[in-house]
Design a protein around this motif. Structure first.
Motif, PDB file in Angstrom:
ATOM      1  N   ILE A 139       0.847  -1.205   0.000  1.00  0.00           N
ATOM      2  CA  ILE A 139       0.000   0.000   0.000  1.00  0.00           C
ATOM      3  C   ILE A 139       0.877   1.249   0.000  1.00  0.00           C
ATOM      4  O   ILE A 139       0.619   2.205  -0.741  1.00  0.00           O
ATOM      5  CB  ILE A 139      -0.943  -0.018   1.219  1.00  0.00           C
ATOM      6  CG1 ILE A 139      -1.966  -1.130   1.000  1.00  0.00           C
ATOM      7  CG2 ILE A 139      -1.582   1.346   1.463  1.00  0.00           C
ATOM      8  CD1 ILE A 139      -3.296  -0.957   1.565  1.00  0.00           C
ATOM      9  N   GLU A 140       1.937   1.208   0.803  1.00  0.00           N
ATOM     10  CA  GLU A 140       2.873   2.357   0.847  1.00  0.00           C
ATOM     11  C   GLU A 140       3.449   2.615  -0.545  1.00  0.00           C
ATOM     12  O   GLU A 140       3.602   3.763  -0.971  1.00  0.00           O
ATOM     13  CB  GLU A 140       4.024   2.099   1.832  1.00  0.00           C
ATOM     14  CG  GLU A 140       3.594   1.929   3.284  1.00  0.00           C
ATOM     15  CD  GLU A 140       2.815   3.118   3.830  1.00  0.00           C
ATOM     16  OE1 GLU A 140       3.014   4.231   3.366  1.00  0.00           O
ATOM     17  OE2 GLU A 140       1.972   2.902   4.726  1.00  0.00           O
TER      18      GLU A 140
ATOM     19  N   ILE B  64       2.118   2.026  -3.423  1.00  0.00           N
ATOM     20  CA  ILE B  64       1.126   2.684  -4.293  1.00  0.00           C
ATOM     21  C   ILE B  64       0.973   4.147  -3.890  1.00  0.00           C
ATOM     22  O   ILE B  64       0.872   5.027  -4.743  1.00  0.00           O
ATOM     23  CB  ILE B  64      -0.214   1.935  -4.243  1.00  0.00           C
ATOM     24  CG1 ILE B  64      -0.087   0.657  -5.086  1.00  0.00           C
ATOM     25  CG2 ILE B  64      -1.377   2.800  -4.743  1.00  0.00           C
ATOM     26  CD1 ILE B  64      -1.357  -0.004  -5.507  1.00  0.00           C
ATOM     27  N   LEU B  65       1.028   4.400  -2.591  1.00  0.00           N
ATOM     28  CA  LEU B  65       0.887   5.797  -2.132  1.00  0.00           C
ATOM     29  C   LEU B  65       2.071   6.649  -2.588  1.00  0.00           C
ATOM     30  O   LEU B  65       1.919   7.841  -2.877  1.00  0.00           O
ATOM     31  CB  LEU B  65       0.791   5.840  -0.596  1.00  0.00           C
ATOM     32  CG  LEU B  65      -0.587   5.530  -0.003  1.00  0.00           C
ATOM     33  CD1 LEU B  65      -0.489   5.332   1.500  1.00  0.00           C
ATOM     34  CD2 LEU B  65      -1.583   6.644  -0.308  1.00  0.00           C
TER      35      LEU B  65
ATOM     36  N   ASN C  45       3.823   6.201  -5.367  1.00  0.00           N
ATOM     37  CA  ASN C  45       3.886   6.369  -6.837  1.00  0.00           C
ATOM     38  C   ASN C  45       2.965   7.475  -7.342  1.00  0.00           C
ATOM     39  O   ASN C  45       1.969   7.764  -6.766  1.00  0.00           O
ATOM     40  CB  ASN C  45       3.529   5.055  -7.531  1.00  0.00           C
ATOM     41  CG  ASN C  45       4.666   4.049  -7.403  1.00  0.00           C
ATOM     42  OD1 ASN C  45       5.826   4.460  -7.294  1.00  0.00           O
ATOM     43  ND2 ASN C  45       4.337   2.792  -7.374  1.00  0.00           N
TER      44      ASN C  45
END
Lengths: 126, 286
Positions: free
Chosen positions: A120-121, A123-124, A126
């Protein structure tokens, strides 16, 4: 994790169609019934042959609960030695293999939550 | 009157439905008059039905005042959508509709009957290989079960359409549940945007489930859609995700859909041997 020291070589056959009363193995809740039976058989030191005879459609949700969950309770070695499947469609085999691979990782890795959180990190960022 | 104009399966069409929702979501005890213009893709009945249910939950009265052209009314009568609003069903002479259906998440048995009646048992379905038909039904079930497990919805709405001349089937599954963004952010205490949440969810092995492994369904669907040269669209909250022959398209909407739409487009003239390509030794699974 339960390890069997002296598993007796007695096989029990579980017919998925009969357990769920359907030729569609699709819903997660139905898979739970199959899982409960396999677990019960393993607890009694029985080998399990899981028959998919007449099953027409399978989903990952059904296989996650019926089989994937076993990796929560039993070692890979125990499952490999004591569980076999028969009469499963080619397509079903493909899905089952994916479910098993994912379950091994999910339950073996104590840091699954952290791994998912890390994804998740990423994706955050990018 | 609400004007529903030229609704197909494009980003702009979803945006128009979302804008409609945003405008009327807080209305209560009102008469909502709707007119359909130019075109309305039959499978989008699932998305519209979900939205209108939100309005009727607020005790609004929905009226369909205008269908221009008249063929829009005919298609919505043939696919049963308008029967949910008190109109008699029309016979589908061309037999290209896949009925609109509204089910509770616990109605798995009814969904099975629906799949058999509307897809498996239809002689007029475009010619497809056995392997393809099996993969298509699998994909549809994966999405239905996903909605059952994850969405926390009251109802699941489905609808579809055949296009025999274009060798295509569109099938849409909609819920009015929690949506990808809230589900994932609640689980991981993070603040992904709606588009980021969908991107995360379609990756293999990513799951919000805590006690049962998962995260395979959407990844498998994507792989199948890629081989089939079809298309998958996910509309959830304010996020749009599309995967197809032209790659991935991700965009935010202005406003939010109150749940999730999964729209699948399958190519029926696909002769891939799905099973054979992936042959697996039955003794080497565990």
């Amino acid at each position: 994790m339960i390890y069997f020291e002296n598993m007796e070589n007695i096989e029990v056959k579980i017919n998925v169609t009969n357990v769920i009363g359907d030729v569609y193995g699709v819903e997660a809740e139905e898979g739970q019934k199959v899982y409960d039976l396999i677990k019960k058989a393993f607890a009694e030191n029985r080998k399990v042959v899981l028959s998919f005879l007449n099953i027409e459609i399978l989903t990952t949700a059904f296989l996650n609960t019926s089989i994937g969950q076993l990796y929560k309770d039993f070692s890979e070695e125990t499952i490999k030695k004591n569980l076999s499947v028969e009469n499963i469609s080619e397509s079903g085999k493909v899905i089952l293999k994916r479910v098993v691979g994912t379950a091994k990782l999910f339950y073996k890795d104590k840091d699954t939550f952290l791994r998912l959180q890390q994804s998740i990190e990423e994706i955050l960022e990018n | 009157m609400i004007q529903i104009v030229n609704i197909d399966n494009s980003f702009d069409s979803y945006q128009r439905l979302i804008s409609l929702y945003e405008e009327y979501k807080d209305k209560a005890f009102s008469d909502i008059h709707i007119g359909f213009y130019q075109w309305f893709a039959a499978n989008m009945s699932a998305a519209l039905g979900a939205l209108l249910d939100v309005f009727t939950t607020n005790l609004n009265d929905v009226h369909f005042d205008c269908f221009n052209p008249q063929s829009i009314e005919q298609i919505l009568l043939k696919n049963d959508f308008l029967t949910y609003y008190g109109k008699a069903r029309a016979v589908d002479v061309n037999q290209t509709t896949i009925r609109f259906q509204k089910l509770k998440p616990t109605d798995g048995k009814y969904f099975k009957t629906y799949v058999i009646e509307e897809l498996i048992g239809r002689a007029e379905l475009p010619q497809m290989s056995v392997a393809l038909k099996e993969k298509m039904i699998e994909a549809i079930y994966e999405m239905f079960v996903n909605a059952q497990i994850h969405s926390e919805t009251e109802f699941i709405y489905t609808c579809g359409q055949f296009f025999p001349n274009k060798n295509k089937i569109e099938f849409t599954i909609v819920d009015t549940g929690i949506g990808f963004r809230n589900k994932i952010n609640n689980r991981f205490k993070r603040s992904l945007s709606a588009t980021q949440a969908i991107q995360w969810a379609v990756e293999d092995k990513n799951t919000t489930k805590e006690t049962v492994s998962g995260g395979i369904g959407l990844a498998l669907l994507k792989e199948f859609i890629s081989m089939n040269k079809g298309r998958m669209q996910i509309v959830s909250d304010s996020g749009f995700y599309e995967f197809g022959t032209e790659g991935v398209s991700i965009k935010p909407f202005s406003g939010q859909f109150p749940g999730t739409i999964v729209n699948l487009e399958f190519c029926t003239d696909d002769n891939n041997s799905y099973a054979l390509k992936n042959e697996i030794n039955i003794n080497d699974i565990f």
